[in-house]
Structure formats: structure tokens, C-alpha cells
Design a protein around this motif. Structure first.
Motif, mmCIF file in Angstrom:
data_model
loop_
_atom_site.group_PDB
_atom_site.id
_atom_site.type_symbol
_atom_site.label_atom_id
_atom_site.label_comp_id
_atom_site.label_asym_id
_atom_site.label_seq_id
_atom_site.Cartn_x
_atom_site.Cartn_y
_atom_site.Cartn_z
ATOM 1 N N TYR A 258 69.221 108.971 -9.190
ATOM 2 C CA TYR A 258 69.132 108.620 -10.604
ATOM 3 C C TYR A 258 70.260 109.228 -11.442
ATOM 4 N N GLY A 259 70.970 110.216 -10.900
ATOM 5 C CA GLY A 259 72.152 110.723 -11.577
ATOM 6 C C GLY A 259 71.956 111.884 -12.505
ATOM 7 N N GLY A 260 70.709 112.194 -12.862
ATOM 8 C CA GLY A 260 70.458 113.375 -13.696
ATOM 9 C C GLY A 260 71.093 113.333 -15.072
ATOM 10 N N TYR A 261 71.371 112.131 -15.616
ATOM 11 C CA TYR A 261 72.043 111.971 -16.920
ATOM 12 C C TYR A 261 73.409 112.652 -16.955
ATOM 13 N N GLN A 262 74.003 112.836 -15.806
ATOM 14 C CA GLN A 262 75.287 113.537 -15.735
ATOM 15 C C GLN A 262 76.454 112.546 -15.755
ATOM 16 N N PRO A 263 77.636 113.006 -16.145
ATOM 17 C CA PRO A 263 78.827 112.151 -16.022
ATOM 18 C C PRO A 263 79.116 111.884 -14.550
ATOM 19 N N TRP A 264 79.893 110.825 -14.293
ATOM 20 C CA TRP A 264 80.124 110.398 -12.908
ATOM 21 C C TRP A 264 80.636 111.522 -12.023
ATOM 22 N N LEU A 265 81.469 112.376 -12.551
ATOM 23 C CA LEU A 265 82.083 113.412 -11.728
ATOM 24 C C LEU A 265 81.050 114.363 -11.133
ATOM 25 N N GLN A 266 79.934 114.571 -11.848
ATOM 26 C CA GLN A 266 78.928 115.523 -11.392
ATOM 27 C C GLN A 266 77.770 114.869 -10.633
ATOM 28 N N ARG A 267 77.745 113.557 -10.530
ATOM 29 C CA ARG A 267 76.611 112.890 -9.891
ATOM 30 C C ARG A 267 76.650 113.047 -8.367
ATOM 31 N N ALA A 268 75.473 112.973 -7.769
ATOM 32 C CA ALA A 268 75.402 112.968 -6.305
ATOM 33 C C ALA A 268 76.049 111.703 -5.756
ATOM 34 N N GLY A 269 75.811 110.585 -6.422
ATOM 35 C CA GLY A 269 76.423 109.319 -6.035
ATOM 36 C C GLY A 269 77.486 108.923 -7.030
ATOM 37 N N ARG A 270 78.677 108.614 -6.546
ATOM 38 C CA ARG A 270 79.765 108.245 -7.459
ATOM 39 C C ARG A 270 80.695 107.256 -6.778
ATOM 40 N N PHE A 271 81.350 106.448 -7.596
ATOM 41 C CA PHE A 271 82.273 105.451 -7.083
ATOM 42 C C PHE A 271 83.625 106.080 -6.773
ATOM 43 N N ARG A 272 84.274 105.539 -5.730
ATOM 44 C CA ARG A 272 85.582 106.032 -5.332
ATOM 45 C C ARG A 272 86.516 104.862 -5.047
ATOM 46 N N SER A 273 87.801 105.144 -4.996
ATOM 47 C CA SER A 273 88.781 104.134 -4.599
ATOM 48 C C SER A 273 88.607 103.801 -3.117
ATOM 49 N N PRO A 274 88.943 102.568 -2.728
ATOM 50 C CA PRO A 274 88.757 102.176 -1.322
ATOM 51 C C PRO A 274 89.432 103.130 -0.348
ATOM 52 N N GLY A 275 88.649 103.579 0.629
ATOM 53 C CA GLY A 275 89.155 104.511 1.629
ATOM 54 C C GLY A 275 88.881 105.964 1.307
ATOM 55 N N ASP A 276 88.497 106.259 0.039
ATOM 56 C CA ASP A 276 88.250 107.637 -0.364
ATOM 57 C C ASP A 276 86.764 108.006 -0.311
ATOM 58 N N GLY A 277 85.902 107.007 -0.095
ATOM 59 C CA GLY A 277 84.466 107.253 -0.079
ATOM 60 C C GLY A 277 83.875 107.175 1.316
#
Length: 351
Positions: A258-277
Motif C-alpha cells: 500500500y506504500g505507507g503514504y510515502q513518496p516513491w523513493l521510500q516505498r517498498a514497491g517502486r518503478f524503475r527504468s527497464p533493466g534496473d528493477g
């Protein structure tokens, strides 16, 4: 089998007020220089692409295709993600989603829905004029505020919400059927169509409409902890568009899906550029090829760390390296022993 088409790039995250990102031709030159072969074009920037004009004018569509063709580009799909969102908006989201519509409709939910429905329908006609067979969008959401079952699960609430969602979308799906274009819903948190179960529920409500299909984006499935490879096995017949977007889920003791109302940088799940995730794109491209997916592989860049232009440049190469050029013959053809019926019967001991 088919060789996937690509690489394409979704322009939504790159359109800007400065050159080359403030005009279609500027974006085309930029994308072509990075090796892209197609653009997925959003319909909410009239100075880039005017969907209403495209629906009404074949000449305009021919001019747009001509601009892109000069740079070796095509259109992969048009996108009405923002307009599709406005087809179904829960009142809790009236204010934040108001900015997705023209000012005269922003504070009038009924007029806003009618406007959005009209734009999505016009995108069907524009797609046909452009020679496209797939369209990218969102479903919108009426039930999303009730995602987690507290108060306890209310079956009637979800039955009614999906019936209403289907009622709003059926006329749109019928318009796309008229023009021979598939509606590809991006399965996405914050949309009522956010996983396989919710897509199936909607599909049942629209009587398995042939134009009700899926934009497959593994990042949104991975961040929900869904097996995105099995998802292809289950829904491959309905997958008609594909976003190449990476993600990572880093399990920890502080927050989860659910992300904990945190910004993307601090979330457990976050989007990355292809190949970086963590997404297994090698297996994804293999499965889509296996099942005969004939559409485009389109980069959607969203990353909380990397610069967007670096992500685009690397993403073009990443897609090119993952596309599988299908073989025209079986690898073991050299050992073919023939198919003479008498010889086969001898092998089986029948004669």
C-alpha cells in the motif's frame, strides 16, 4: 508466432514546454534518434495531437502520419488514459481528477463524464483513420475507495459498481467494435480493473465483448505481488498492448504494497527504468512471442531514480535486445524423416 514490433515509446512522461518536447515533430526527431520505431500518443495535448480533429479529418491524420514517416516512425496506439479515468469517478476523487478535464467541465461530474466518453469514442474513429487496431486507456473507478474490506465485504456494493462501470463502457466498446479497434485497459491500481479477478468481473458484465482487452504492464502486477508470467498464460488472448516498465518490490518491516503514504523513493514497491528493477523481461518476451502477440513493445518510463532521457535512451536499446526474431522453420527440420503414410504404418508395426 509473430515477432513483436518495437521499440515504441509512450510520450506522456516526456511532453514538456521546451524543445524538442513541445511539438510532435520535435518529439519524433528525438525519438527516432534514440532508435524508437513508434510513438504511443496521448490525446490530452492538443498542440501535440488533436484527437477531435483526427476523428473528423482524414487529411489531418495523413499529415500526422507523414510527419512521423519522415523520421521512420509509426503510431503504435493512441492513449486516453486521463479521459478513460473520467468515464467513472467516485465522488471522493471529484476534486483531484477535475484537472484532467477542460475547465468548463471540471466541477460538473455529469458534464465531465459525458465529455470524457465523447473523447474516448472519438479516439476510436481517429484510430481507424490512422490505421490502428488497438487503443490504450484506463477504466476509471467507482469501487476503489472500498478496496480493503472494512467495513466487512459488501457483495451488493461491488455488484452494483461493476454493473454501472459496464453500463458506462458498453456504448464505448460498441463504438470501438464499429471501427475495428480493441480497447486495451491498463490493469492498474486506482482503477477498478486492477488485477485479473477485477478484469474478469468486468468482462462478464460486458458479456465478454470482443473489444474488451488488456494493456499488459508487468510493473503494476509485480507491485501487487501477482505472478505476471502466469498472468500472460491466463489472459494472453486478451493482451493487445504492452508497456515495458520495470519495478522492484523490496520487502521490509515498515511498509508494504500500500506504500505507507510515502513518496516513491521510500516505498517498498517502486518503478524503475527497464533493466534496473526485478521484472523478468526475458521470460515476458518469450511468453508473448510463444502466444503470438502481434502488437508493439512500448517503453513507459517511470523511475524514481534515473533521469528520463537516460531512461529513454537505455529503454530503446533494452527493448531491441529483448525482441525475439521468430524462426521461419523448426530447429530440428534437418532430421525430418518424411510423412509417407506407408512408412509411418511400418514404424507403428501396422504393416
Amino acid at each position: 508466432m509473430n515477432t513483436l514490433k518495437g521499440p515504441g515509446i509512450f510520450l506522456a512522461q516526456f511532453i514538456d514546454s521546451t524543445p524538442p518536447f513541445n511539438s510532435l515533430e520535435g518529439l519524433a526527431v528525438w525519438a527516432a534518434n534514440l532508435g524508437f520505431k513508434a510513438l504511443q500518443i496521448p490525446c490530452n495535448h492538443k498542440h501535440i495531437f488533436d484527437v477531435e480533429k483526427a476523428a473528423a479529418s482524414q487529411q489531418y491524420c495523413d499529415d500526422v502520419k507523414g510527419i512521423l514517416a519522415e523520421h521512420g516512425l509509426q503510431i503504435s496506439e493512441l492513449s486516453t488514459h486521463l479521459e478513460g479515468q473520467l468515464v467513472a469517478v467516485h465522488p471522493a476523487y471529484n476534486q483531484p481528477f477535475g484537472g484532467f478535464a477542460p475547465k468548463e467541465f471540471a466541477n460538473d461530474p455529469q458534464a465531465r463524464q459525458e465529455w470524457a466518453t465523447g473523447i474516448v469514442k472519438k479516439a476510436a474513429q481517429a484510430s481507424a483513420r490512422l490505421g490502428l487496431n488497438a487503443h490504450a486507456t484506463f477504466s476509471g473507478a467507482l469501487a476503489w475507495p472500498y478496496l480493503y474490506p472494512w467495513p466487512p465485504h459488501n457483495a451488493a456494493l461491488f455488484d452494483e459498481s461493476f454493473k454501472e462501470l459496464a453500463r458506462r463502457w458498453l456504448p464505448i466498446l460498441n463504438t470501438y467494435e464499429e471501427y475495428g479497434v480493441d480497447v486495451c485497459y491498463e490493469i492498474h491500481p486506482s482503477e477498478d480493473l486492477h488485477d485479473g479477478a477485477s478484469f474478469e468481473r468486468f468482462l462478464d458484465e460486458v458479456d465478454h465483448h470482443p473489444r474488451c482487452n488488456i494493456l499488459f504492464d508487468p510493473s503494476h502486477l509485480h507491485l501487487q505481488q501477482i505472478d505476471y508470467l502466469e498472468y500472460i498464460d491466463i489472459y494472453h488472448e486478451r493482451i493487445k498492448a504492452f508497456h515495458v516498465k520495470d519495478a522492484e518490490y523490496n520487502k521490509n518491516g515498515r511498509s508494504g504494497v500500500y506504500g505507507g503514504y510515502q513518496p516513491w523513493l521510500q516505498r517498498a514497491g517502486r518503478f524503475r527504468s527497464p533493466g534496473d528493477g526485478q521484472i523478468d523481461f526475458k521470460s515476458i518476451f518469450s511468453k508473448l512471442t510463444q502466444y503470438g502477440y502481434s502488437g508493439w513493445a512500448v517503453l513507459e518510463w517511470e523511475c524514481c531514480l534515473k533521469n528520463s532521457e537516460d531512461g529513454a535512451r537505455e529503454g530503446s536499446k533494452f527493448i531491441q535486445e529483448h525482441i525475439i526474431n521468430v524462426s521461419s522453420r523448426a530447429f530440428d527440420d534437418f532430421a525430418e524423416t518424411g510423412n509417407d503414410v506407408n512408412e509411418i504404418k511400418k514404424m507403428l508395426g501396422l504393416i
